[in-house]
Write an enzyme that holds these catalytic residues in place. Structure first.
Site, PDB file in Angstrom:
ATOM      1  N   SER A 104     -10.956  -9.785  -3.522  1.00  0.00           N
ATOM      2  CA  SER A 104     -11.543 -11.115  -3.435  1.00  0.00           C
ATOM      3  C   SER A 104     -10.559 -12.203  -3.857  1.00  0.00           C
ATOM      4  O   SER A 104      -9.529 -12.397  -3.243  1.00  0.00           O
ATOM      5  CB  SER A 104     -12.829 -11.152  -4.274  1.00  0.00           C
ATOM      6  N   ASP A 243     -11.945 -18.031  -0.162  1.00  0.00           N
ATOM      7  CA  ASP A 243     -11.132 -17.200  -1.042  1.00  0.00           C
ATOM      8  C   ASP A 243     -10.525 -16.065  -0.222  1.00  0.00           C
ATOM      9  O   ASP A 243     -10.654 -16.023   1.005  1.00  0.00           O
ATOM     10  CB  ASP A 243     -11.940 -16.688  -2.234  1.00  0.00           C
ATOM     11  N   ASP A 245     -11.122 -12.988   0.440  1.00  0.00           N
ATOM     12  CA  ASP A 245     -11.898 -12.131   1.352  1.00  0.00           C
ATOM     13  C   ASP A 245     -12.946 -12.901   2.134  1.00  0.00           C
ATOM     14  O   ASP A 245     -13.745 -12.311   2.855  1.00  0.00           O
ATOM     15  CB  ASP A 245     -12.532 -10.954   0.607  1.00  0.00           C
ATOM     16  N   ASP A 247     -15.638 -14.768   1.325  1.00  0.00           N
ATOM     17  CA  ASP A 247     -17.069 -14.882   1.016  1.00  0.00           C
ATOM     18  C   ASP A 247     -17.389 -16.047   0.088  1.00  0.00           C
ATOM     19  O   ASP A 247     -18.552 -16.295  -0.210  1.00  0.00           O
ATOM     20  CB  ASP A 247     -17.629 -13.569   0.463  1.00  0.00           C
TER      21      ASP A 247
END
EC number: 5.4.2.10
Length: 444
Positions: A104, A243, A245, A247
């Protein structure tokens, strides 16, 4: 039963250190594959694997593929794709499970493994415990006739792009808007700019040159200074930051002001209420600003708090059949659009809401001013009794702030720190209280 390997968001850590090592990830893939085979007896299970842009993703992907196929599970690989894209394709392709390789918002030196069950929803605690129980068992590769196959699929990006676009009102578009899109040199670099461009916006793309090492480095939702400067430089209407990833979402207005998840959730909820859409209410977390709760209720929107973490927000949304929720960190859930947090889709919902309200971000968010918050992260050692150490000071601060603020203490689910948050009507009250509590914990 306490989990041994799974944290609040899968398995995560520093690459090369347990558990993010090739040998452990091989066992993890094999154990997860065994569980899938046991639960899916009618046919050979198929798993989708996506990843972000970290250099370690290649190594971990290979280990996962080997583990799954050794257990008799077929694997479909997408290459770099946002986490919510993996969730969507797991559901859309009717696959047995999905896996995202990402840490992430963390630095490139970390990585992690996140699982989705059939339908693109997060794994239950029960299934995670089943997987953990098999990790320490001896690996026994299936006979050659039962081994799984692995293949890469083309068009995954395009399917996800079309899905994102479908969540924007069909009678509208983004023509006339100039947007700066910062994809954090992460998983969204190949899809996010295209979504907004194809809906008609003029797009300036930054943070879109991943090299395996620069994910989240001075860019993206956790570092908005680069986006703020770009919005001002290009005289854009808004900036959108994801960010690593994809999400999380942060937004910036034309003046360079940053709007966090709380503000963006408020915009979406206010527009839905204005349209007469019954969203049930909004789920925030124990960290959600008190001023937002008050502002939502003034709009006739109910509000409740969940534990920190998008999985807990999601649990509350499902239990209450509510539609909107999220966190200040930028995890935003719009359950009528997707069943997981999605930075691209959340940004589209904010832009649609602004069209509905016929106002800009600054005007809508002027409805409320956040109470000042002070957040201090205190590093701890495993087993330290930080609750006992902070008990007396915590009681003192809570008594002083009664009716004027609140205190939240929580241990991080992903790193060895205790997060001390104090919120109050006046900044000096919040700062003083947080420092006193952090000092008590840090004295251990």
């Amino acid at each position: 039963m306490a989990k041994k390997y799974f944290g609040t968001d899968g398995v995560r850590g520093e690459v090369g250190q347990f558990p993010i090592t090739p040998d452990f990830v091989l066992k993890l893939g094999y154990a997860a594959g065994q569980v899938l085979v046991q639960h899916d007896t009618d046919q050979k299970p198929t798993v989708l694997i996506g990843k972000d842009t970290r250099i370690s993703g290649y190594m971990l992907e290979a280990a996962l593929v080997a583990g799954f196929t050794a257990a008799g599970v077929n694997v479909v690989q997408t290459g770099p794709l946002p986490t919510p894209g993996v969730a969507y394709l797991t559901r859309a392709l009717r696959l047995s499970a999905g896996v995202m390789i990402s840490a992430s918002h963390n630095a490139y030196s970390d990585n992690g493994i996140k699982f989705f069950a059939e339908g693109g929803v997060k794994l239950s605690d029960e299934i995670e415990l089943e997987i953990e129980a098999k990790i320490d068992e001896e690996m026994k590769t299936q006979p050659s006739a039962r081994l799984g196959r692995a293949r890469r699929i083309s068009g995954a990006d395009d399917r996800y792009i079309e899905f994102c676009k479908s969540t924007f009102p069909s009678h509208s578009d983004l023509r006339g808007l100039k947007l700066v899109i910062d994809t954090a040199n992460g998983a969204g670099y190949g899809v996010a700019p295209k979504v907004f461009h194809e809906l008609g916006a003029q797009v300036v793309s930054i943070g879109d040159e991943p090299n395996g090492y620069n994910i989240n480095e001075k860019c993206g939702a956790t570092y908005t200074k680069t986006l703020q400067a770009a919005v001002l430089q290009h005289e854009a209407d808004y900036g959108i930051a994801l960010d690593g990833d994809g999400d999380r979402l942060m937004m910036v207005d034309k003046n360079g002001k940053v709007y966090d998840g709380d503000s963006l959730i408020y915009v979406i909820a206010k527009a839905r209420a204005r349209e007469g859409i019954n969203i049930g209410g909004v789920v925030g977390t124990v960290m959600t600003n008190m001023a937002m709760e008050i502002a939502l209720k003034e709009q006739g929107v109910d509000f409740c708090r969940a534990k920190v973490g998008d999985r807990y927000v999601l649990e509350q949304l499902n239990q209450r059949s509510w539609l909107i929720g999220g966190e200040a960190s930028g995890h935003i859930l719009c359950m009528d659009k997707h069943n997981t947090g999605d930075g691209i889709i959340s940004a589209l919902q904010v832009l649609a809401a602004l069209q509905t309200l016929n106002q800009d971000l600054a005007t809508v968010c002027a409805d409320w001013q956040p109470y000042p918050q002070t957040m201090i992260n205190v590093r701890i050692q495993k087993g330290q009794k930080w609750q006992e150490a902070s008990k007396d000071v915590l009681a003192e601060v809570e008594k002083e702030l009664e009716g004027k603020g609140r205190v939240v203490l929580r241990a991080s689910g992903t790193e060895p720190v205790v997060r001390v948050m104090v919120e109050a009507r006046q900044a000096d009250w919040a700062r003083d209280g947080a420092e006193r509590i952090a000092s008590a914990i840090g004295s251990l």
